[in-house]
Design a protein around this motif. Structure first.
Motif, PDB file in Angstrom:
ATOM      1  N   UNK A 411      35.414  52.365  33.116  1.00 57.11           N
ATOM      2  CA  UNK A 411      35.841  52.431  34.514  1.00 57.11           C
ATOM      3  C   UNK A 411      37.263  52.979  34.526  1.00 57.11           C
ATOM      4  N   UNK A 412      37.557  53.992  35.348  1.00 61.21           N
ATOM      5  CA  UNK A 412      38.896  54.589  35.339  1.00 61.21           C
ATOM      6  C   UNK A 412      39.984  53.542  35.577  1.00 61.21           C
ATOM      7  N   UNK A 413      41.030  53.619  34.784  1.00 57.43           N
ATOM      8  CA  UNK A 413      42.135  52.673  34.939  1.00 57.43           C
ATOM      9  C   UNK A 413      42.796  52.798  36.301  1.00 57.43           C
ATOM     10  N   UNK A 414      42.640  53.971  36.937  1.00 56.20           N
ATOM     11  CA  UNK A 414      43.268  54.186  38.246  1.00 56.20           C
ATOM     12  C   UNK A 414      42.716  53.252  39.312  1.00 56.20           C
ATOM     13  N   UNK A 415      41.516  52.714  39.093  1.00 61.30           N
ATOM     14  CA  UNK A 415      40.934  51.801  40.082  1.00 61.30           C
ATOM     15  C   UNK A 415      41.706  50.483  40.143  1.00 61.30           C
ATOM     16  N   UNK A 416      42.457  50.179  39.078  1.00 54.94           N
ATOM     17  CA  UNK A 416      43.275  48.951  39.081  1.00 54.94           C
ATOM     18  C   UNK A 416      44.225  48.923  40.264  1.00 54.94           C
ATOM     19  N   UNK A 417      44.761  50.094  40.570  1.00 58.06           N
ATOM     20  CA  UNK A 417      45.784  50.182  41.612  1.00 58.06           C
ATOM     21  C   UNK A 417      45.220  50.683  42.937  1.00 58.06           C
ATOM     22  N   UNK A 418      43.914  50.676  43.050  1.00 61.74           N
ATOM     23  CA  UNK A 418      43.274  51.152  44.293  1.00 61.74           C
ATOM     24  C   UNK A 418      43.282  49.998  45.306  1.00 61.74           C
ATOM     25  N   UNK A 419      44.367  49.890  46.047  1.00 59.06           N
ATOM     26  CA  UNK A 419      44.595  48.714  46.896  1.00 59.06           C
ATOM     27  C   UNK A 419      43.614  48.614  48.054  1.00 59.06           C
ATOM     28  N   UNK A 420      42.953  49.715  48.406  1.00 59.55           N
ATOM     29  CA  UNK A 420      42.026  49.701  49.543  1.00 59.55           C
ATOM     30  C   UNK A 420      40.599  49.376  49.138  1.00 59.55           C
ATOM     31  N   UNK A 421      40.309  49.380  47.855  1.00 62.42           N
ATOM     32  CA  UNK A 421      38.933  49.262  47.378  1.00 62.42           C
ATOM     33  C   UNK A 421      38.380  47.866  47.629  1.00 62.42           C
ATOM     34  N   UNK A 422      37.223  47.826  48.323  1.00 64.40           N
ATOM     35  CA  UNK A 422      36.622  46.545  48.687  1.00 64.40           C
ATOM     36  C   UNK A 422      35.233  46.354  48.096  1.00 64.40           C
ATOM     37  N   UNK A 423      34.544  47.432  47.758  1.00 61.24           N
ATOM     38  CA  UNK A 423      33.149  47.310  47.335  1.00 61.24           C
ATOM     39  C   UNK A 423      32.892  48.240  46.154  1.00 61.24           C
ATOM     40  N   UNK A 424      32.449  47.676  45.029  1.00 54.28           N
ATOM     41  CA  UNK A 424      32.090  48.459  43.840  1.00 54.28           C
ATOM     42  C   UNK A 424      30.678  48.073  43.415  1.00 54.28           C
ATOM     43  N   UNK A 425      29.797  49.046  43.330  1.00 54.06           N
ATOM     44  CA  UNK A 425      28.443  48.810  42.826  1.00 54.06           C
ATOM     45  C   UNK A 425      28.137  49.898  41.808  1.00 54.06           C
ATOM     46  N   UNK A 426      28.224  49.544  40.542  1.00 53.09           N
ATOM     47  CA  UNK A 426      27.971  50.508  39.466  1.00 53.09           C
ATOM     48  C   UNK A 426      26.855  49.984  38.555  1.00 53.09           C
ATOM     49  N   UNK A 427      26.012  49.114  39.068  1.00 55.56           N
ATOM     50  CA  UNK A 427      24.952  48.500  38.270  1.00 55.56           C
ATOM     51  C   UNK A 427      23.973  49.539  37.735  1.00 55.56           C
ATOM     52  N   UNK A 428      23.278  49.147  36.665  1.00 53.79           N
ATOM     53  CA  UNK A 428      22.196  49.939  36.088  1.00 53.79           C
ATOM     54  C   UNK A 428      22.645  51.343  35.706  1.00 53.79           C
TER      55      UNK A 428
END
Length: 961
Positions: A411-428
C-alpha cells in the motif's frame, strides 16, 4: 318670477353644480387611489378566501397597514401591480381560485410542492400575461386538456412534473410557441410521445423522464429542437438506437437517456457536441465499442455515465483529451483492455467508476496527481500492478475501492498522510508487505480481506468503524490500543497468525456488533468482559487454543451467531447457552459438557452439589416470579382504584372516520390479545365490537422512565409521519391515544403478519417465537415474493419522491413489512422515521439507529440520514426474498449483503444462491436479476446505489423469462 329671484335660482344652481362637481371629483380621486393598489389588494383577499383562509397567508390581512406587495409570496411592480405569486410548500389544498387571473400583470405563478388534487386548472387560461407557471410536486389528476394551448401565448416556462397526470401529452401543446422550458417528468403519461413537440423551436429544456410512455424511438422531429440544451428522457420506454441527429443538436449541454431499452452503439456524432457537459446513457442495451469521430479535445464534457449497458471494446484513448471531464462512470459493462494512462492526466477529474468490467493492465500511474480526485471504484476487473503512488496527491481522496483484482505490491506510504481518506476496500487482491504504522485519521472503514499482508496490526484511527483483515498473514498480539477504539462496529481478524490472549479491554468496544478472531493462535481464557458488549450480534472465536470455562456472561447476550468450536475449552456450558441454535457452536472441545443433549457435547455428570445448585436456582426463580406477580397486582390495583383519585384522562386523535371509542381499545389490551413485542412496546390484536367486526392492531408504547424522552420522540415521529401520508403500500394509522401513563397507536390489522414470519418460517405465539416447519406453513412462491418487493418499492418510492419534505424510514426490514389477506405488502413501524427538513438536504440524528444486517455502512460513521440508507435496507430485503437467508446470515462475511457480494463474483455459482423453495427453472433468470439488483442496492458507497424511483422502475421493467 322677478329678476332677483331668477338670479338667486341661477346662483343656487351654479352652487349645486359646483358642489356636485367637487363631490364627483372627490369620488374620482378616491377611485383613482384604489387602482391598482386597493384593487389588487382586494383580489388577493378573494384568492385567500378561495383557498379557505389558510394560516400560512396570515399576512394577507386588509386590517393591517402593510402593503400587499410585502405579503407572503407576493412581488409587485413599481406601481403596485402584482407580478409574482410564489407560494411553495405551503400545504395549500383547495383548488386555484379563478380570481387569480384578475391580476392582469401576473407573470409568474409558482404553486409547487403543495397538495392540489384537482384536474388541470383551465381557469388559468385567463392569465393573459403569464410567463412562468410551476404546478409541480402536487396531486393534479386526469389528462392535460387538449386546449392547453389557450394558456398565455407569452408562456416560456411550463412546469408540471411530479403530479398524477395520465393519458397523453396533447399535441396542441406545441402551439405554445414561446415555450423554452417544458417540464413534464414523473407523471403517468402512457400514450406515445407526441412528435409535435419537435415544433417547439425555442425549447431549451425538455424533461419527459419517468413516465410509462408507449414503447417508441426518439421522435425524428426532435432534430428540429436546435436550441435544446437539456434533454431528460430517463425511464420513458425508449427503444431502438440513439438517432444520429443527436449530434446535430449543437446547443446540447446535458443528455440523459438512462434506464431505457436503447440498443446499438453510441453514435459518433455525440462527440461533436462541443457544449456537452453531462452524458448519461446507463442501464440500456447499448452494445459495441465506443467510437469517437471528431475533435473530442474541444469538448467540454464534465460527466460521462454510460454504465450498466453492454458496451464492449476498449476505453478510447481520446478520453484523455477531455480537459473538463470530472466524472467518468462506465461501470457494469464489458469493457476490456487497459485504462488509458492519459486519464490520469486530466486536471478536473474527481470520480472514476469503472467497476464490473473486464479491464486489464495497470491503473494510470499518475491517477490523482493532477486533479482533486475524491473517488476511485475499479473493483471486479482483472487489473494488475500496484496502487498509484499519487492517488491522494490532490488532497481530496475520500474513497478507494479496488477489490477483486490482481493488484500486488505494498500500500503506498502516501496514504498515511491522506487526511481526507475515509473508505478503503482492497480485499481479494495479492497485496503484500506490512501495513502502514498508522492509518489515516478520518478512516472509518478498512477492508483488506484475502490478501498477503504480514506484520503487526497497525495503530487504528480513532474514527474507524469497520476493520476487515481476514485471511492474511498478520501476526503478533492484538494491540491494546485497538481496545480503545470506542467507535468500532465490526472487527474481523480471522485466518491470520495472531497470538497471545484476548485483551480484557475489549469490553471498551461498546458499539461492537461483530467480533471474528477465528483461525488464529490465541491462548488463555475467554474474557468475561465480552459479556458486557450489549450490541454484539456475532462472536466467532473458533479454531484457536483458548482454554478454561465459557463465561456465563456470554449467554446473556442472546447472540444470533456464536462459534467457539475447535478450542481447548473445558467445564460445563452455561445454562444460558442451552439453545438448539447453538448445536454446532461448541464442537471439537473434548473437555466441554452440557446438561442438554442438543448441543452435540457430552452430558455432564453431576453430584449432590449440582442438584442443590439447581434446587436453589429453582427456588430463587419462584421467589422472583412471586415478586413480579405481586408487583403487577399492586400496579393494576392502583391503576383501577388509584386510591380514590381520578383515573388518567385519555386523549384521542383520529386520522380516519372511526366507529369505535377509546374505551373499546383499552378493554382489548389483554394478554390473550397479545401478538407481538417490539423494541418500543407490545402489539395487540383487538376485535372491535361494531357492526363491521373490525380488527385493529394496537401498539402500546413502553412506560419506562429511562426511555421516556426517547419514546416520546418516537411516538411523535410515528404519529407525524403516518398521520400525514396516504398510500396503498404504507400501513394506515387509524388513530392515536395517549395519557400520562401510556401511548397507543391504532393501525389497520394486517391478517398475514410480517414478511419475516413467512420468509423465515417464524410464528409468534404471545411473546414466544416458534420456528415453523415448512410442512405446517405455506411457502411464498416467487410470484408472491416479487409482488411483495414491488409493493414495498412503491411505498418507499412514495416516501422518498412523493412526499414533501421526503421521508426516510431508517428501519426497513422484513419484520416491518406487513402482509394483508392477499399477501399485498405495506411498510410499517415508523418509530425511527425522520422527515427531511428540505428537499435534497440531509438531516442529522444524535445516535445510530436501525437493525443489524439492514443498516447501511454509513450509519456507523455518519449521523446524517439520507434516502440511500433505505435503499440499502431494501436491497437486503431483495436478497432475503431471493436467497431465503436472514439479513445477519452471512457466515464468515458477517451479513447477507457481504455474502451476496461474494457470490456475485462467481457467476457460475449464481444458481446456488437461490432459495431452494423457489428454484424453479421458469423463474431462475428473473430471480438472478433481482438478486443482482439487491447487490447493487447494498453497495458500500451511497453514491453507487440507485434511488428508490430507479429501483421501482427496474422491478417493473425486469427482463422477461
Amino acid at each position: 318670477m322677478t329678476s332677483a329671484e331668477a338670479s338667486k335660482m341661477v346662483a343656487k344652481a351654479i352652487s349645486s353644480s359646483l358642489l356636485l362637481l367637487i363631490i364627483f371629483s372627490s369620488f374620482s380621486l378616491a377611485a383613482s387611489q384604489t387602482t391598482p393598489e386597493d384593487g389588487e389588494r382586494q383580489i388577493l383577499l378573494q384568492i385567500k378566501e378561495g383557498w379557505g383562509n389558510p394560516s400560512v397567508l396570515g399576512s394577507w390581512n386588509d386590517s393591517t397597514a402593510i402593503s400587499h406587495c410585502n405579503w407572503t409570496g407576493i412581488e409587485c411592480s413599481a406601481d403596485g401591480s402584482v407580478t409574482n405569486i410564489s407560494l411553495v410548500n405551503e400545504n395549500i389544498t383547495q383548488p386555484i381560485p379563478a380570481a387569480i387571473c384578475k391580476l392582469k400583470n401576473l407573470s409568474i405563478l409558482d404553486l409547487s410542492y403543495n397538495n392540489f388534487a384537482s384536474s388541470f386548472p383551465t381557469s388559468l387560461y385567463n392569465c393573459s400575461n403569464l410567463l412562468y407557471l410551476d404546478l409541480s410536486q402536487n396531486y393534479f389528476v386526469g389528462v392535460i386538456p387538449s386546449d392547453i394551448y389557450r394558456l398565455s401565448p407569452r408562456l416560456t416556462h411550463l412546469i408540471l412534473s411530479a403530479n398524477n397526470f395520465t393519458g397523453d401529452i396533447p399535441p396542441s401543446i406545441s402551439r405554445l410557441s414561446a415555450l423554452e422550458y417544458l417540464i413534464l417528468d414523473n407523471n403517468f403519461f402512457d400514450a406515445s410521445i407526441p412528435v409535435e413537440l419537435g415544433n417547439l423551436s425555442n425549447l431549451q429544456t425538455l424533461w419527459l423522464a419517468y413516465n410509462p410512455f408507449s414503447p417508441a424511438t426518439i421522435p425524428s422531429t426532435f432534430r428540429n429542437l436546435t436550441q435544446l440544451s437539456f434533454l431528460w428522457m430517463s425511464e420513458t420506454n425508449l427503444k431502438g438506437e440513439i438517432p444520429e441527429f443527436i449530434g446535430e443538436l449543437t446547443e446540447m449541454f446535458q443528455l440523459d437517456l438512462a434506464w431505457n431499452s436503447l440498443s446499438g452503439s453510441i453514435p459518433a456524432g455525440i462527440w461533436n457536441l462541443k457544449k456537452l457537459r453531462y452524458l448519461y446513457l446507463f442501464a440500456n442495451n447499448l452494445t459495441g465499442a465506443i467510437n469517437i469521430d471528431g475533435p473530442i479535445g474541444v469538448l467540454g464534457l464534465e460527466q460521462i455515465d454510460v454504465s450498466m449497458n453492454q458496451l464492449n471494446g476498449s476505453i478510447p484513448e481520446e478520453f484523455g483529451k477531455l480537459q473538463n471531464l470530472s466524472l467518468l462512470f462506465m461501470y457494469y459493462n464489458r469493457f476490456s483492455g487497459e485504462i488509458p494512462a492519459s486519464i490520469g492526466l486530466l486536471p478536473a477529474l474527481t470520480g472514476v467508476s469503472l467497476f464490473h468490467n473486464s479491464l486489464t493492465g495497470v491503473l494510470p500511474p499518475e491517477l490523482g496527481k493532477h486533479s482533486p480526485l475524491w473517488n476511485v471504484e475499479v473493483h471486479n476487473n482483472m487489473l494488475s500492478g500496484s496502487l498509484p503512488e499519487y492517488v491522494c496527491a490532490g488532497g481530496s481522496l475520500t474513497s478507494i475501492v479496488v477489490s477483486n483484482n490482481n493488484l500486488t505490491g505494498n500500500v503506498p506510504a502516501s496514504l498515511n498522510n491522506c487526511s481526507t481518506l475515509a473508505y478503503i476496500d482492497i480485499q481479494s487482491n495479492r497485496f503484500s508487505g506490512t501495513l502502514p504504522d498508522k492509518l489515516p485519521s478520518k478512516l472509518f472503514s478498512l477492508n483488506i480481506d484475502n490478501n498477503r499482508f504480514s506484520g503487526n496490526i497497525p495503530s487504528i484511527a480513532e474514527s474507524l468503524q469497520v476493520l476487515k483483515a481476514t485471511n492474511n498473514l498478520l501476526s503478533g498480539k492484538i494491540p491494546a490500543v485497538l481496545t480503545g477504539m470506542s467507535e468500532l462496529l465490526e472487527l474481523h481478524l480471522g485466518r491470520n497468525l495472531i497470538s497471545g490472549q484476548i485483551p480484557p479491554g475489549i469490553s471498551e468496544l461498546k458499539n461492537l456488533s461483530v467480533l471474528n478472531l477465528s483461525s488464529n493462535h490465541l491462548v488463555g481464557e475467554i474474557p468475561a468482559a465480552i459479556g458486557s458488549l450489549q450490541v454484539l450480534k456475532s462472536l466467532d472465536l473458533s479454531i484457536n487454543q483458548l482454554s478454561g470455562s465459557i463465561p456465563s456472561e456470554i449467554g446473556d447476550l442472546r447472540l444470533p451467531t456464536l462459534n467457539l468450536s475447535s478450542n481447548r475449552l473445558s467445564g460445563e456450558i452455561p445454562i444460558s447457552l442451552h439453545f438448539p441454535a447453538y448445536n454446532r457452536s461448541f464442537l471439537s472441545n473434548p473437555s466441554l459438557c452440557a446438561s442438554s443433549e442438543f448441543l452435540n457435547v457430552p452430558i455432564c455428570k453431576h453430584g449432590f452439589r449440582w442438584k442443590l445448585r439447581i434446587l436453589l436456582i429453582v427456588l430463587a426463580s419462584l421467589v422472583s416470579l412471586m415478586a413480579i406477580v405481586f408487583a403487577v397486582f399492586v400496579r393494576r390495583a392502583r391503576h383501577r382504584r388509584s386510591n380514590g383519585r381520578v383515573l388518567p384522562t385519555w386523549k384521542m386523535m383520529s386520522f380516519y372516520p372511526l366507529d369505535f371509542t377509546e374505551s373499546t381499545i383499552l378493554s382489548g389490551l389483554t394478554e390473550d390479545n397479545l401478538i407481538g413485542r417490539g423494541g418500543g412496546g407490545k402489539v395487540y390484536r383487538i376485535v372491535l365490537e361494531n357492526h363491521v367486526a373490525q380488527i385493529v392492531a394496537v401498539k402500546k408504547i413502553w412506560n419506562c422512565r429511562k426511555l421516556d424522552s426517547l419514546l416520546e420522540k418516537e411516538f411523535q415521529s410515528e404519529v407525524q409521519v403516518l398521520g400525514s401520508i396516504r398510500h396503498a403500500n404504507i400501513v394506515k394509522l387509524l388513530c392515536c391515544l395517549w395519557s400520562t401513563d401510556m401511548k397507543l397507536l391504532v393501525y389497520e390489522y394486517m391478517e398475514n403478519g410480517s414478511l419475516d414470519r413467512w420468509l423465515h418460517k417464524k410464528w409468534r405465539v404471545g411473546e414466544q417465537i416458534e420456528e415453523m416447519n415448512s410442512d405446517h406453513m405455506p411457502l411464498l412462491d416467487w410470484s408472491t415474493r416479487l409482488r411483495i418487493a414491488i409493493d414495498v418499492a412503491r411505498g418507499l418510492c412514495y416516501m422518498h419522491h412523493g412526499c414533501s419534505p421526503p421521508i426516510v424510514h431508517r428501519d426497513v426490514k422484513s419484520s416491518n413489512i406487513l402482509l394483508d389477506f392477499e399477501f399485498r405488502a405495506k411498510v410499517a413501524d415508523f418509530g425511527l422515521a425522520r422527515m427531511l427538513v428540505k428537499l435534497g438536504e440531509d438531516n442529522t440524528v444524535s445516535a445510530v439507529a436501525g437493525t443489524f444486517g439492514y443498516m447501511a455502512p454509513e450509519c456507523a460513521y455518519s449521523r446524517k440520514i439520507n434516502k440511500k440508507m433505505d435503499v440499502y435496507s431494501f436491497g437486503v430485503i431483495l436478497l432475503e426474498l431471493t436467497t431465503g437467508k436472514k439479513a445477519n446470515d452471512g457466515g464468515e462475511y458477517g451479513n447477507l449483503a457481504e455474502w451476496a457480494w461474494r457470490y456475485l463474483q462467481e457467476t457460475d455459482k449464481m444458481i446456488d444462491a437461490i432459495d431452494q423453495d423457489i428454484k424453479n427453472p421458469t423463474y431462475v433468470n428473473e430471480i438472478v436479476f433481482i438478486f443482482k439488483l439487491g447487490v447493487m442496492c447494498t453497495s458500500p458507497l451511497p453514491s453507487s446505489r440507485p434511488t428508490m424511483k430507479d429501483v421501482l422502475q427496474i422491478l417493473l421493467k425486469r427482463p422477461c423469462q
